[in-house]
Scaffold this motif. Structure first.
Motif, PDB file in Angstrom:
ATOM      1  N   ALA A  44       0.588  -1.146  -0.192  1.00 31.48           N
ATOM      2  CA  ALA A  44       0.371  -0.028   0.489  1.00 31.48           C
ATOM      3  C   ALA A  44       0.740   1.202  -0.565  1.00 31.48           C
ATOM      4  N   THR A  45       1.693   0.815   0.620  1.00 31.28           N
ATOM      5  CA  THR A  45       2.937   2.042   0.754  1.00 31.28           C
ATOM      6  C   THR A  45       3.271   2.745  -0.463  1.00 31.28           C
ATOM      7  N   ARG A  46       4.275   1.363  -1.022  1.00 38.18           N
ATOM      8  CA  ARG A  46       4.218   1.689  -2.582  1.00 38.18           C
ATOM      9  C   ARG A  46       3.134   2.132  -3.585  1.00 38.18           C
ATOM     10  N   CYS A  47       1.886   1.723  -3.294  1.00 36.96           N
ATOM     11  CA  CYS A  47       1.402   2.554  -3.629  1.00 36.96           C
ATOM     12  C   CYS A  47       0.630   4.076  -4.152  1.00 36.96           C
ATOM     13  N   CYS A  48       0.889   4.286  -3.196  1.00 35.37           N
ATOM     14  CA  CYS A  48       0.699   6.124  -2.509  1.00 35.37           C
ATOM     15  C   CYS A  48       2.267   6.372  -3.252  1.00 35.37           C
ATOM     16  N   GLN A  49       2.876   6.197  -3.292  1.00 35.96           N
ATOM     17  CA  GLN A  49       4.565   6.460  -4.214  1.00 35.96           C
ATOM     18  C   GLN A  49       3.897   6.714  -5.156  1.00 35.96           C
ATOM     19  N   GLN A  50       3.384   6.020  -5.741  1.00 29.90           N
ATOM     20  CA  GLN A  50       3.153   5.420  -7.486  1.00 29.90           C
ATOM     21  C   GLN A  50       2.008   6.844  -7.475  1.00 29.90           C
ATOM     22  N   ILE A  51       0.501   6.632  -6.603  1.00 33.02           N
ATOM     23  CA  ILE A  51      -0.094   7.927  -7.018  1.00 33.02           C
ATOM     24  C   ILE A  51       0.345   8.950  -6.201  1.00 33.02           C
ATOM     25  N   ASN A  52       1.412   9.803  -5.573  1.00 31.94           N
ATOM     26  CA  ASN A  52       1.591  11.031  -5.804  1.00 31.94           C
ATOM     27  C   ASN A  52       2.578  11.471  -6.515  1.00 31.94           C
ATOM     28  N   ALA A  53       2.924   9.680  -7.293  1.00 26.33           N
ATOM     29  CA  ALA A  53       4.272  10.812  -8.347  1.00 26.33           C
ATOM     30  C   ALA A  53       3.764  11.116  -9.383  1.00 26.33           C
ATOM     31  N   ALA A  54       2.610  10.554  -9.886  1.00 22.20           N
ATOM     32  CA  ALA A  54       1.133  10.717 -10.892  1.00 22.20           C
ATOM     33  C   ALA A  54       1.021  11.920 -10.601  1.00 22.20           C
ATOM     34  N   ALA A  55       0.906  12.678  -9.260  1.00 16.19           N
ATOM     35  CA  ALA A  55       0.092  14.005  -9.519  1.00 16.19           C
ATOM     36  C   ALA A  55       1.467  14.328  -9.342  1.00 16.19           C
ATOM     37  N   SER A  56       2.174  14.235  -9.018  1.00 14.53           N
ATOM     38  CA  SER A  56       3.694  15.859  -9.931  1.00 14.53           C
ATOM     39  C   SER A  56       3.536  15.762 -10.797  1.00 14.53           C
ATOM     40  N   GLU A  57       3.695  14.568 -11.534  1.00 17.47           N
ATOM     41  CA  GLU A  57       4.013  14.970 -13.084  1.00 17.47           C
ATOM     42  C   GLU A  57       2.821  15.073 -13.689  1.00 17.47           C
ATOM     43  N   ASP A  58       1.325  15.112 -13.124  1.00 23.79           N
ATOM     44  CA  ASP A  58       0.322  15.374 -13.637  1.00 23.79           C
ATOM     45  C   ASP A  58      -0.289  16.917 -13.240  1.00 23.79           C
ATOM     46  N   GLY A  59       0.050  16.793 -12.588  1.00 21.06           N
ATOM     47  CA  GLY A  59      -0.183  18.891 -11.968  1.00 21.06           C
ATOM     48  C   GLY A  59      -1.402  18.744 -10.878  1.00 21.06           C
ATOM     49  N   GLU A  60      -2.166  17.561 -11.527  1.00 24.21           N
ATOM     50  CA  GLU A  60      -3.307  17.974 -11.071  1.00 24.21           C
ATOM     51  C   GLU A  60      -3.783  16.321 -10.322  1.00 24.21           C
ATOM     52  N   LYS A  61      -4.873  16.025  -8.685  1.00 28.74           N
ATOM     53  CA  LYS A  61      -5.008  15.152  -8.508  1.00 28.74           C
ATOM     54  C   LYS A  61      -5.447  13.353  -8.816  1.00 28.74           C
ATOM     55  N   PRO A  62      -4.515  12.765  -8.678  1.00 31.60           N
ATOM     56  CA  PRO A  62      -5.342  11.335  -9.107  1.00 31.60           C
ATOM     57  C   PRO A  62      -6.799  11.062  -8.846  1.00 31.60           C
ATOM     58  N   LEU A  63      -7.234  10.323  -9.158  1.00 34.32           N
ATOM     59  CA  LEU A  63      -8.655   9.427  -8.992  1.00 34.32           C
ATOM     60  C   LEU A  63      -8.009   8.562  -8.709  1.00 34.32           C
TER      61      LEU A  63
END
Lengths: 268, 268
Positions: A44-63
């Motif tokens: 789950a912690t690794r998931c969070c990292q992927q989600i946060n990486a997507a947030a930075s990359e996209d500049g928008e909050k992932p769903l």
């Protein structure tokens, strides 16, 4: 472009189904990431990292579309920079009240092996053994027999019926031999209450056949037209129910056939 | 026993997925009824009659899992004696706020034909053409090649990968010929980065084979044991990732293979 995550401690098929249904309401494009089998705090912690990486990359909050039985995992995911949509959350309490018992969540219960499981595998084997008219000997065991011209979508539809619903679905291609006398063959007549027809628009059939055997007589517009005309005539003459597969997905064809032929699901 | 209804203006696959996920939380048995393609007030009225009939028969209120874009149909269904669980209702507003646009619901958008559709049908055709080691010529186009002893679940898993995810999945049964020298054949070696193994518990394999060819050498415990030992040895020796299919459904096997082999979904 925003990223949509589908996360689960199991296959994530339900998270995907829910998330796709939600997103289909919005005329926007999304990137899609499925993270299945997230069954430990570490994962789950690794998931969070992927989600946060997507947030930075996209500049928008992932769903994030998910549901977790394990509250520790849920808590970790919910601390990410994504927006969580838990698709069971809202319904558990009202349903507990209605049913008068407490929910007893278990991990990954939705897509595991149930009683019906062997039934579905048997149906797949049956369908493969009875594909494309290779044999008519086992039609007695068929739940349904799809008939139609070559390349109208019979095989994928049969496989979907078998895998999704546990239906033993044979299929038989109607060829020129059958069309010569414009009658159902003896083997088909014997099982006519199980017959279900597929047809298709002539232009679409021609383009599919052209991909298989370019510039053959088989792929000519004339031949396609002739076959479709005669076969639809046969369906009407023999009062065989039929569907046009041109604009329908295998899911739609299978669900319509289940409905119209009143087939019983073996999937629950 | 209470009845659960899954109702939709389309295939009802999403309603079923949502309802099954909800009901799996409760240790109770239910009767299941799917009513797909409810796309008119008239059909909705007939649904209501079925729901009310179930209510009388069961002596308990049916549970209804649905979501409807058309407010007239929704209104009719909600007037039945069942309890409605609309699985999108709660999420539309918060998601509109997050995305900054209004939802634009369209009828039956989830399981229709999308861009990816031909891809999935191509994948099914590829998988059928490359089932059971019939040919290795097209392995260059494979996304994945499942290998393992006969009757370990390769074919249904490949078909599910193709239908659900649009993956071109070939499969190759490892037979005694391959085991004689305990090496991968040349054709498999050429594509070893695409290989993924399936194994199974020996007792389970024996019972499956016994159903296919009773009392044959093929179905003997000894033969099953020998094959599984040697094949698992081969997987380890060649560092081929593999899964045990004994307690896994095709959905789970397919999702695990997608995940472990990092295959890209063609389904969105």
């Amino acid at each position: 472009m925003r990223t949509a995550f589908y996360i689960s401690d199991g296959t994530a098929l339900t998270s995907e189904a829910f998330g796709h249904a939600m997103l289909s309401l919005f005329p926007m494009k999304f990137k899609h990431r499925t993270l299945p089998f997230i069954d430990s705090a570490e994962k789950a912690t690794r998931c969070c990292q992927q989600i946060n990486a997507a947030a930075s990359e996209d500049g928008e909050k992932p769903l994030i579309f998910h549901t977790f039985v394990n509250t520790e995992i849920k808590h970790i995911i919910n601390q990410s920079q994504g927006i969580s949509y838990d698709f069971l959350d809202h319904y558990v309490e009202p349903m507990e009240a209605e049913l008068g018992i407490k929910a007893q969540p278990k991990t990954n219960r939705t897509h595991g092996i149930h009683q019906d499981y062997n039934f579905r595998i048997d149906a797949v084997n049956y369908t493969l053994d009875n594909d494309d008219g290779v044999s008519t000997k086992e039609y007695g065991q068929a739940d349904i027999i799809l008939i139609g011209a070559s390349r109208t979508g019979k095989t994928p539809t049969c496989l979907y019926l078998a895998l999704q619903y546990g239906i033993k679905a044979a299929n038989y291609p109607i060829t020129e031999d059958d069309l010569d006398n414009l009658q159902l063959s003896y083997d088909l007549k014997m099982h006519r209450h199980k017959l279900f027809g597929l047809t298709i628009d002539v232009e679409r059939l021609q383009s599919i056949r052209q991909e298989r055997r370019a510039n053959s007589r088989y792929a000519s517009l004339e031949q396609c037209q002739l076959e479709i005309n005669q076969i639809e005539h046969l369906f009407r003459q023999e009062a065989i129910p039929f569907l046009n597969s041109t604009h329908a997905s295998v899911e739609e064809l299978a669900a319509k056939i289940m409905d119209e032929a009143k087939l019983e699901r073996h999937r629950y």
